[in-house]
Every structure is written in C-alpha cells, then in structure tokens.
Design a protein around this motif. Structure first.
Motif, PDB file in Angstrom:
ATOM      1  N   ILE A   1       0.915  -1.228   0.160  1.00 46.28           N
ATOM      2  CA  ILE A   1       0.079   0.015   0.060  1.00 46.28           C
ATOM      3  C   ILE A   1       0.648   1.257   0.133  1.00 46.28           C
ATOM      4  O   ILE A   1       0.578   2.229  -0.658  1.00 46.28           O
ATOM      5  CB  ILE A   1      -1.065  -0.167   1.281  1.00 46.28           C
ATOM      6  CG1 ILE A   1      -1.857  -1.163   1.178  1.00 46.28           C
ATOM      7  CG2 ILE A   1      -1.603   1.443   1.326  1.00 46.28           C
ATOM      8  CD1 ILE A   1      -2.759  -1.422   2.281  1.00 46.28           C
ATOM      9  N   GLY A   2       1.911   1.306   0.721  1.00 48.75           N
ATOM     10  CA  GLY A   2       2.860   2.453   0.830  1.00 48.75           C
ATOM     11  C   GLY A   2       3.371   2.542  -0.374  1.00 48.75           C
ATOM     12  O   GLY A   2       3.437   3.705  -1.072  1.00 48.75           O
ATOM     13  N   SER A   3       4.012   1.616  -1.244  1.00 43.82           N
ATOM     14  CA  SER A   3       4.382   1.727  -2.469  1.00 43.82           C
ATOM     15  C   SER A   3       3.565   2.282  -3.597  1.00 43.82           C
ATOM     16  O   SER A   3       3.769   3.080  -4.290  1.00 43.82           O
ATOM     17  CB  SER A   3       5.161   0.461  -3.091  1.00 43.82           C
ATOM     18  OG  SER A   3       6.110  -0.236  -2.147  1.00 43.82           O
ATOM     19  N   ILE A   4       2.390   1.770  -3.617  1.00 42.12           N
ATOM     20  CA  ILE A   4       1.307   2.307  -4.391  1.00 42.12           C
ATOM     21  C   ILE A   4       1.039   3.828  -4.064  1.00 42.12           C
ATOM     22  O   ILE A   4       0.891   4.494  -5.050  1.00 42.12           O
ATOM     23  CB  ILE A   4       0.050   1.543  -4.262  1.00 42.12           C
ATOM     24  CG1 ILE A   4       0.261   0.061  -4.786  1.00 42.12           C
ATOM     25  CG2 ILE A   4      -1.187   2.167  -5.090  1.00 42.12           C
ATOM     26  CD1 ILE A   4      -0.963  -0.969  -4.601  1.00 42.12           C
ATOM     27  N   LYS A   5       0.993   4.098  -2.924  1.00 36.79           N
ATOM     28  CA  LYS A   5       0.465   5.515  -2.433  1.00 36.79           C
ATOM     29  C   LYS A   5       1.776   6.473  -3.059  1.00 36.79           C
ATOM     30  O   LYS A   5       1.588   7.457  -3.608  1.00 36.79           O
ATOM     31  CB  LYS A   5       0.488   5.799  -0.951  1.00 36.79           C
ATOM     32  CG  LYS A   5      -1.040   4.977  -0.580  1.00 36.79           C
ATOM     33  CD  LYS A   5      -1.141   5.418   0.905  1.00 36.79           C
ATOM     34  CE  LYS A   5      -2.478   4.980   1.225  1.00 36.79           C
ATOM     35  NZ  LYS A   5      -2.591   5.359   2.772  1.00 36.79           N
ATOM     36  N   LYS A   6       2.950   5.844  -2.980  1.00 33.28           N
ATOM     37  CA  LYS A   6       4.254   6.744  -3.309  1.00 33.28           C
ATOM     38  C   LYS A   6       4.289   6.728  -4.948  1.00 33.28           C
ATOM     39  O   LYS A   6       4.528   8.055  -5.111  1.00 33.28           O
ATOM     40  CB  LYS A   6       5.335   5.925  -2.851  1.00 33.28           C
ATOM     41  CG  LYS A   6       6.691   6.738  -3.310  1.00 33.28           C
ATOM     42  CD  LYS A   6       7.772   5.882  -2.897  1.00 33.28           C
ATOM     43  CE  LYS A   6       9.003   6.800  -3.266  1.00 33.28           C
ATOM     44  NZ  LYS A   6      10.432   5.828  -2.726  1.00 33.28           N
ATOM     45  N   LEU A   7       3.858   6.030  -5.581  1.00 28.98           N
ATOM     46  CA  LEU A   7       4.020   5.865  -7.043  1.00 28.98           C
ATOM     47  C   LEU A   7       2.614   6.939  -7.419  1.00 28.98           C
ATOM     48  O   LEU A   7       2.813   7.678  -8.381  1.00 28.98           O
ATOM     49  CB  LEU A   7       3.577   4.693  -7.678  1.00 28.98           C
ATOM     50  CG  LEU A   7       4.652   3.555  -7.694  1.00 28.98           C
ATOM     51  CD1 LEU A   7       4.226   2.270  -8.158  1.00 28.98           C
ATOM     52  CD2 LEU A   7       5.719   4.216  -8.694  1.00 28.98           C
ATOM     53  N   LEU A   8       1.441   6.823  -6.735  1.00 27.82           N
ATOM     54  CA  LEU A   8       0.283   7.707  -6.971  1.00 27.82           C
ATOM     55  C   LEU A   8       0.779   9.093  -6.677  1.00 27.82           C
ATOM     56  O   LEU A   8       0.217  10.171  -7.464  1.00 27.82           O
ATOM     57  CB  LEU A   8      -0.719   7.288  -6.513  1.00 27.82           C
ATOM     58  CG  LEU A   8      -1.502   5.999  -6.844  1.00 27.82           C
ATOM     59  CD1 LEU A   8      -2.590   5.472  -6.233  1.00 27.82           C
ATOM     60  CD2 LEU A   8      -1.583   5.996  -8.300  1.00 27.82           C
ATOM     61  N   SER A   9       1.382   9.510  -5.756  1.00 22.34           N
ATOM     62  CA  SER A   9       1.612  10.768  -5.209  1.00 22.34           C
ATOM     63  C   SER A   9       2.570  11.570  -6.402  1.00 22.34           C
ATOM     64  O   SER A   9       2.973  12.645  -6.298  1.00 22.34           O
ATOM     65  CB  SER A   9       1.976  10.888  -3.937  1.00 22.34           C
ATOM     66  OG  SER A   9       3.532  10.413  -3.946  1.00 22.34           O
TER      67      SER A   9
END
Length: 65
Positions: free
Chosen positions: A56-64
């Motif tokens: 989840i953290g990796s996905i949020k980082k990519l989306l930001s």
C-alpha cells in the motif's frame, strides 16, 4: 405452499413438480460475512512475501508522483 401438501404427496414429489431442487428447499444461509478473509501478505512474482502495508505504501508513493 409446500408445507400444505407435504404430508399428502411427499416433499420429493412436490419439489419435482415445481422444479425446485431439494437442496434449495433445505438451504439455510450461514452466519457472518461471505467469502474468504482478506490476506495480510502479498506474494511477489519472485516468490518473496511482503506485508500488505508495504504494498500500500509503494502504491501511494507511485500515485503521489
């Protein structure tokens, strides 16, 4: 309706006449939520197991970005 005639004709015959499978007549829903419980881990393509919070953290980082 089935209960009315069940003793006179029989449950099996009644269900056949109305084209209702016996299993549907006897069905009782289970308590609780349906389906499998959510997983806590994700298996990567290389076989490595990662905690879902990391994913989840990796996905949020990519989306930001």
């Amino acid at each position: 309706m089935v209960h009315q005639y069940q003793q006179k004709i029989g449950l099996k015959n009644l269900c056949q006449w109305v084209q209702l499978p016996l299993s549907s007549y006897h069905y009782k829903p289970l308590e609780g939520k349906p389906g499998a419980k959510p997983s806590l881990y994700t298996r990567m393509l290389d076989g490595k197991v990662v905690v879902n919070e990391e994913v989840i953290g990796s996905i949020k980082k990519l989306l930001s970005e």
